[in-house]
Write a protein that holds these residues in place. Structure first.
Motif, mmCIF file in Angstrom:
data_model
loop_
_atom_site.group_PDB
_atom_site.id
_atom_site.type_symbol
_atom_site.label_atom_id
_atom_site.label_comp_id
_atom_site.label_asym_id
_atom_site.label_seq_id
_atom_site.Cartn_x
_atom_site.Cartn_y
_atom_site.Cartn_z
ATOM 1 N N HIS A 1 -12.236 59.828 15.868
ATOM 2 C CA HIS A 1 -13.105 60.434 14.869
ATOM 3 C C HIS A 1 -14.583 60.319 15.235
ATOM 4 O O HIS A 1 -15.357 61.228 14.998
ATOM 5 C CB HIS A 1 -12.845 59.805 13.494
ATOM 6 C CG HIS A 1 -11.414 59.909 13.095
ATOM 7 N ND1 HIS A 1 -10.850 61.065 12.630
ATOM 8 C CD2 HIS A 1 -10.409 58.995 13.128
ATOM 9 C CE1 HIS A 1 -9.564 60.865 12.371
ATOM 10 N NE2 HIS A 1 -9.281 59.622 12.661
ATOM 11 N N LYS A 2 -14.975 59.197 15.784
ATOM 12 C CA LYS A 2 -16.352 58.982 16.235
ATOM 13 C C LYS A 2 -16.282 58.137 17.488
ATOM 14 O O LYS A 2 -15.420 57.270 17.605
ATOM 15 C CB LYS A 2 -17.169 58.218 15.184
ATOM 16 C CG LYS A 2 -17.375 58.945 13.882
ATOM 17 C CD LYS A 2 -18.173 58.071 12.926
ATOM 18 C CE LYS A 2 -18.250 58.721 11.554
ATOM 19 N NZ LYS A 2 -18.852 57.839 10.571
ATOM 20 N N GLU A 3 -17.211 58.369 18.391
ATOM 21 C CA GLU A 3 -17.184 57.547 19.600
ATOM 22 C C GLU A 3 -18.521 57.524 20.308
ATOM 23 O O GLU A 3 -19.239 58.510 20.323
ATOM 24 C CB GLU A 3 -16.083 58.010 20.554
ATOM 25 C CG GLU A 3 -16.153 59.474 20.995
ATOM 26 C CD GLU A 3 -16.990 59.747 22.227
ATOM 27 O OE1 GLU A 3 -17.253 58.822 23.012
ATOM 28 O OE2 GLU A 3 -17.418 60.890 22.382
ATOM 29 N N GLU A 4 -18.818 56.363 20.835
ATOM 30 C CA GLU A 4 -19.905 56.162 21.790
ATOM 31 C C GLU A 4 -19.303 55.275 22.852
ATOM 32 O O GLU A 4 -18.895 54.150 22.559
ATOM 33 C CB GLU A 4 -21.086 55.432 21.141
ATOM 34 C CG GLU A 4 -22.047 56.329 20.410
ATOM 35 C CD GLU A 4 -23.248 55.542 19.906
ATOM 36 O OE1 GLU A 4 -23.803 54.710 20.668
ATOM 37 O OE2 GLU A 4 -23.614 55.746 18.742
ATOM 38 N N GLN B 1 -17.911 52.017 20.924
ATOM 39 C CA GLN B 1 -17.917 51.910 19.470
ATOM 40 C C GLN B 1 -17.140 53.118 18.984
ATOM 41 O O GLN B 1 -17.553 54.261 19.224
ATOM 42 C CB GLN B 1 -19.330 51.916 18.906
ATOM 43 C CG GLN B 1 -20.133 50.697 19.319
ATOM 44 C CD GLN B 1 -21.538 50.736 18.762
ATOM 45 O OE1 GLN B 1 -22.161 51.783 18.670
ATOM 46 N NE2 GLN B 1 -22.040 49.574 18.385
ATOM 47 N N LEU B 2 -16.016 52.869 18.309
ATOM 48 C CA LEU B 2 -15.077 53.934 17.999
ATOM 49 C C LEU B 2 -14.592 53.892 16.567
ATOM 50 O O LEU B 2 -14.499 52.817 15.971
ATOM 51 C CB LEU B 2 -13.825 53.803 18.883
ATOM 52 C CG LEU B 2 -14.013 53.580 20.372
ATOM 53 C CD1 LEU B 2 -12.730 53.057 20.988
ATOM 54 C CD2 LEU B 2 -14.428 54.860 21.035
ATOM 55 N N GLU B 3 -14.242 55.058 16.049
ATOM 56 C CA GLU B 3 -13.391 55.169 14.877
ATOM 57 C C GLU B 3 -12.145 55.845 15.420
ATOM 58 O O GLU B 3 -12.165 57.024 15.785
ATOM 59 C CB GLU B 3 -14.037 56.008 13.784
ATOM 60 C CG GLU B 3 -13.193 56.067 12.528
ATOM 61 C CD GLU B 3 -13.873 56.840 11.404
ATOM 62 O OE1 GLU B 3 -13.251 57.780 10.904
ATOM 63 O OE2 GLU B 3 -15.022 56.487 11.063
ATOM 64 N N PHE B 4 -11.047 55.089 15.482
ATOM 65 C CA PHE B 4 -9.909 55.475 16.312
ATOM 66 C C PHE B 4 -8.613 55.064 15.652
ATOM 67 O O PHE B 4 -8.528 54.022 15.003
ATOM 68 C CB PHE B 4 -10.076 54.746 17.663
ATOM 69 C CG PHE B 4 -8.985 54.974 18.661
ATOM 70 C CD1 PHE B 4 -9.020 56.076 19.490
ATOM 71 C CD2 PHE B 4 -7.949 54.070 18.798
ATOM 72 C CE1 PHE B 4 -8.029 56.277 20.436
ATOM 73 C CE2 PHE B 4 -6.955 54.257 19.739
ATOM 74 C CZ PHE B 4 -6.998 55.370 20.571
ATOM 75 N N GLU B 5 -7.577 55.886 15.844
ATOM 76 C CA GLU B 5 -6.214 55.484 15.483
ATOM 77 C C GLU B 5 -5.247 56.150 16.444
ATOM 78 O O GLU B 5 -5.535 57.195 17.007
ATOM 79 C CB GLU B 5 -5.892 55.804 14.028
ATOM 80 C CG GLU B 5 -5.962 57.252 13.640
ATOM 81 C CD GLU B 5 -5.803 57.468 12.133
ATOM 82 O OE1 GLU B 5 -5.344 56.568 11.437
ATOM 83 O OE2 GLU B 5 -6.145 58.552 11.678
ATOM 84 N N GLY B 6 -4.119 55.491 16.654
ATOM 85 C CA GLY B 6 -3.140 55.951 17.631
ATOM 86 C C GLY B 6 -3.208 55.063 18.858
ATOM 87 O O GLY B 6 -3.412 53.846 18.746
ATOM 88 N N SER C 1 -12.358 56.496 29.918
ATOM 89 C CA SER C 1 -12.923 56.707 28.585
ATOM 90 C C SER C 1 -11.792 57.136 27.664
ATOM 91 O O SER C 1 -10.875 57.850 28.080
ATOM 92 C CB SER C 1 -13.980 57.808 28.609
ATOM 93 O OG SER C 1 -15.115 57.373 29.317
ATOM 94 N N LEU C 2 -11.839 56.704 26.424
ATOM 95 C CA LEU C 2 -10.806 57.049 25.468
ATOM 96 C C LEU C 2 -11.045 58.445 24.921
ATOM 97 O O LEU C 2 -12.180 58.831 24.665
ATOM 98 C CB LEU C 2 -10.772 56.019 24.337
ATOM 99 C CG LEU C 2 -10.485 54.590 24.816
ATOM 100 C CD1 LEU C 2 -10.680 53.601 23.682
ATOM 101 C CD2 LEU C 2 -9.094 54.467 25.404
ATOM 102 N N GLY C 3 -9.970 59.200 24.781
ATOM 103 C CA GLY C 3 -10.070 60.534 24.217
ATOM 104 C C GLY C 3 -10.369 61.615 25.237
ATOM 105 O O GLY C 3 -10.575 62.762 24.867
#
Length: 158
Positions: free
Chosen positions: A45-48, A59-64, A155-157
């Protein structure tokens, strides 16, 4: 439109909205067979994020789940891992997956567990493909610093 039709429409809309908002990502968190799967499935949802050398910071807003690190090795060896995983909402864990698809939790944190210091571990990795995944649920708010001596950081995503 009659009252019966209005109630029917409301029921259908409620059902559709509930179906859309229920997250299958949270279901992954406790299912080792899904975590060890080759594929990744996540909502970011958000990422840096940044990777500098062998250091990942995010710094993440993450699920899964998503693969943070992978490394194909010709023989058993040790790798040094340092990490700091803070979670201000939700749950998150780092999971090492060996070449036999066996999961091993490195660290797991939940709501309002904030860490400042790097933890250090030595992983005994096996011949073959080794992976580390970030797994999270409930739109986890995550601060992660991860350093590893060998292998490929991702990197994630992406």
């Amino acid at each position: 439109m009659g009252m019966r039709n209005i109630i029917g429409c409301i029921a259908i809309i409620t059902f559709l909205c509930t179906g859309c908002s229920s997250s299958k990502m949270g279901d992954i968190y406790m299912q080792d067979d899904k975590i060890t799967n080759e594929g990744d499935s996540y909502s970011l949802h958000k990422e840096e994020q940044s990777i500098e050398g062998q250091v990942y910071t995010g710094q993440l807003e993450f699920e899964g789940m998503d693969t943070l690190w992978d490394y194909e090795v010709a023989e058993d060896m040790e790798v040094e891992v340092s990490y700091c995983l803070s979670v201000s909402q939700g749950k998150a864990k780092l999971v090492y997956i060996d070449p036999n698809d066996q999961p091993h939790i490195i660290v797991e944190n939940k709501d309002r567990v904030k860490t400042e210091e790097l933890e250090n571990v030595v992983l005994q990795i096996k011949k073959g493909r080794n992976r580390i995944k970030l797994v999270a649920m409930n739109r986890a708010q995550i601060n992660l610093r991860f350093k590893i001596s060998e292998g490929n950081l991702n990197s994630l995503g992406f």
